[in-house]
Design an enzyme around this catalytic site. Structure first.
Site, PDB file in Angstrom:
ATOM      1  N   SER A 179     -98.373  20.913  24.236  1.00 61.78           N
ATOM      2  CA  SER A 179     -96.907  20.699  23.264  1.00 61.78           C
ATOM      3  C   SER A 179     -95.661  21.336  23.840  1.00 61.78           C
ATOM      4  O   SER A 179     -95.548  20.892  25.064  1.00 61.78           O
ATOM      5  CB  SER A 179     -97.158  21.184  21.652  1.00 61.78           C
ATOM      6  OG  SER A 179     -96.316  21.039  21.042  1.00 61.78           O
ATOM      7  N   THR A 180     -95.188  22.374  23.228  1.00 67.05           N
ATOM      8  CA  THR A 180     -94.156  23.037  23.960  1.00 67.05           C
ATOM      9  C   THR A 180     -94.381  23.592  25.381  1.00 67.05           C
ATOM     10  O   THR A 180     -95.182  24.314  25.427  1.00 67.05           O
ATOM     11  CB  THR A 180     -93.501  24.194  22.723  1.00 67.05           C
ATOM     12  OG1 THR A 180     -93.436  23.681  21.621  1.00 67.05           O
ATOM     13  CG2 THR A 180     -92.284  24.732  23.507  1.00 67.05           C
ATOM     14  N   HIS A 206     -97.412  16.380  22.675  1.00 69.47           N
ATOM     15  CA  HIS A 206     -96.630  16.024  21.560  1.00 69.47           C
ATOM     16  C   HIS A 206     -95.454  15.584  21.944  1.00 69.47           C
ATOM     17  O   HIS A 206     -94.658  16.311  22.331  1.00 69.47           O
ATOM     18  CB  HIS A 206     -96.481  17.463  20.724  1.00 69.47           C
ATOM     19  CG  HIS A 206     -97.561  17.789  19.985  1.00 69.47           C
ATOM     20  ND1 HIS A 206     -97.715  19.356  19.368  1.00 69.47           N
ATOM     21  CD2 HIS A 206     -98.811  17.260  19.820  1.00 69.47           C
ATOM     22  CE1 HIS A 206     -98.862  19.336  18.870  1.00 69.47           C
ATOM     23  NE2 HIS A 206     -99.651  18.227  19.074  1.00 69.47           N
ATOM     24  N   MET A 299     -96.683  25.079  20.571  1.00 70.08           N
ATOM     25  CA  MET A 299     -96.739  25.898  19.360  1.00 70.08           C
ATOM     26  C   MET A 299     -97.360  25.304  18.433  1.00 70.08           C
ATOM     27  O   MET A 299     -98.135  24.093  18.159  1.00 70.08           O
ATOM     28  CB  MET A 299     -95.442  25.336  18.511  1.00 70.08           C
ATOM     29  CG  MET A 299     -94.133  26.172  19.220  1.00 70.08           C
ATOM     30  SD  MET A 299     -92.479  25.980  18.173  1.00 70.08           S
ATOM     31  CE  MET A 299     -92.464  24.102  18.084  1.00 70.08           C
ATOM     32  N   ASP A 302    -102.464  22.932  16.710  1.00 68.39           N
ATOM     33  CA  ASP A 302    -103.140  21.702  16.969  1.00 68.39           C
ATOM     34  C   ASP A 302    -104.299  21.565  17.791  1.00 68.39           C
ATOM     35  O   ASP A 302    -103.946  22.153  19.007  1.00 68.39           O
ATOM     36  CB  ASP A 302    -102.199  20.442  17.113  1.00 68.39           C
ATOM     37  CG  ASP A 302    -102.904  19.030  17.170  1.00 68.39           C
ATOM     38  OD1 ASP A 302    -103.558  18.919  16.601  1.00 68.39           O
ATOM     39  OD2 ASP A 302    -102.119  18.466  17.867  1.00 68.39           O
TER      40      ASP A 302
END
Length: 372
Positions: A179-180, A206, A299, A302
């Site tokens: 993600s991030t 993401h 972040m 998940d």
């Protein structure tokens, strides 16, 4: 004696950079409503922003992609020459040009991105969109500077409960969640893998629609592997990386002809679509202990539940370490739960993936296994 003075919580200082007066005002109003955030300045282009960064020394910068004089990509490149750690969040439109420029900015050293409200319909809806996207990223990034290359450290072993499924099978698929900070972490890992990789690689990053198309295209230009945005129903082939399309869940599915991609628009999980948990659960059903899960920077949590299912079947798990993660949320959740075999600096993950694969590499483009 009087009691010692109480230390106040740190207030995050932000510089807002955008050529639109309306967007600068919108972002400033949203951020100023948070008592832990303070907008210390604004700028209409990158050239002015660089001067203000040197003067104001903000904790975080929000940066428009498309600006006159010095655009977002050019600004990031200049900034990283003198300041490699300042978190920079790109503010992009949901267009092909905006997505392509955002991916280029991430490659140049931007930390993360959010999308501008599109067809929000009302000021209140636009404010809500910006608040829900931007504030969590600012809070997540303020205490952890952007990743700077560090000396590689040895693997750190992590204890985990043994699976009750017998010996682990040879790896038949590599699964990656991120993600991030993920786009550049993915580029780092995928460009180090050989084109003759003996298994398919499935990625849940993401990202919104269009952005994943540009991400796959950019990494494919650099990697020896074939990197694609996944299409529903296509076979999972060795030597190919399948990136889940933005806005859609991706699963591996058993079919009489072999393992294939399944895309769908099911409910969001962990506020995400695509979600890592959805991908990992499906691979637990298709590949079981022959899976190798890799959790990269991001972040939230998940992927943790999906990893639990994989570990219960005996699958292997690698996690990016905290020092090289932009945000150690997703890998940290896996490590804290005792689910990882190893916690690794980003630069060592690719070689550890290769080391866990069958000794004889299959030719690129061949299906790894027929799942009857």
């Amino acid at each position: 004696m009087p009691p010692p003075p109480t230390l106040e919580a740190h207030v995050i200082s932000v510089l807002v950079v955008d050529d639109s007066v309306v967007i600068r005002r919108l972002v400033t109003d949203v951020l100023s409503a948070d008592p832990k955030v303070r907008v210390v300045g604004t700028a209409p282009n990158g050239q002015i922003a660089l001067a203000k960064i040197a003067q104001l020394k903000p904790d975080v910068v929000t940066l428009d992609v498309e600006m006159p004089v010095l655009n977002g990509v050019e600004t990031v490149r200049e900034l990283r020459k003198t300041n490699p750690t300042l978190p920079v969040i790109m503010f992009s439109t949901m267009t092909s040009d905006g997505a392509e420029a955002t991916v280029a900015a991430l490659a140049a050293g931007a930390t993360d991105y959010v999308t501008k409200p599109a067809n929000a319909g009302s000021v209140n809806k636009a404010v809500t969109e910006v608040r829900e996207q931007l504030l969590p990223r600012i809070h997540a990034l303020c205490g952890k500077p952007a990743y700077v290359a560090q000396p590689l450290r040895p693997t750190t072993a992590v204890k985990r409960p043994p699976a009750n499924t017998g010996p682990r099978k040879p790896v038949q698929a590599v699964l990656i969640g991120s993600s991030t900070g993920g786009p550049e972490a993915l580029r780092n890992v995928l460009t180090k893998l050989p084109g003759t990789l003996s298994v398919p690689v499935l990625v849940a990053q993401h990202m919104p629609p269009v952005f994943t198309t540009m991400l796959a295209r950019r990494i494919d230009q650099e990697a020896a592997l074939h990197v694609v945005e996944a299409r529903d129903g296509e076979p999972l082939l060795a030597g190919t990386v399948y990136i889940a399309p933005g806005g859609r869940h991706m699963e591996a599915a058993k079919t009489p002809g072999g393992a294939k991609v399944r895309l769908h628009d099911g409910p969001m999980e962990n506020h995400c679509r695509p979600a890592v948990d959805v991908l990992f659960r499906s691979c637990a059903r298709v590949y079981g202990s022959a899976s190798l899960a890799v959790m990269l920077t991001g972040m939230g949590q998940d992927g943790k539940r999906g990893t639990e299912e994989l570990v219960a079947l005996g699958a292997g798990v690698l996690a990016q370490d905290q020092a090289t993660s932009v945000v150690w949320g997703m890998p940290g959740a896996v490590v804290s739960a005792g689910l990882a075999d190893a916690v690794l600096p980003l630069g060592l993950i690719a070689e550890n993936i290769v080391a866990r694969l069958p000794a004889s590499a299959a030719a690129t483009g061949r299906e790894v296994a027929r799942w009857k």
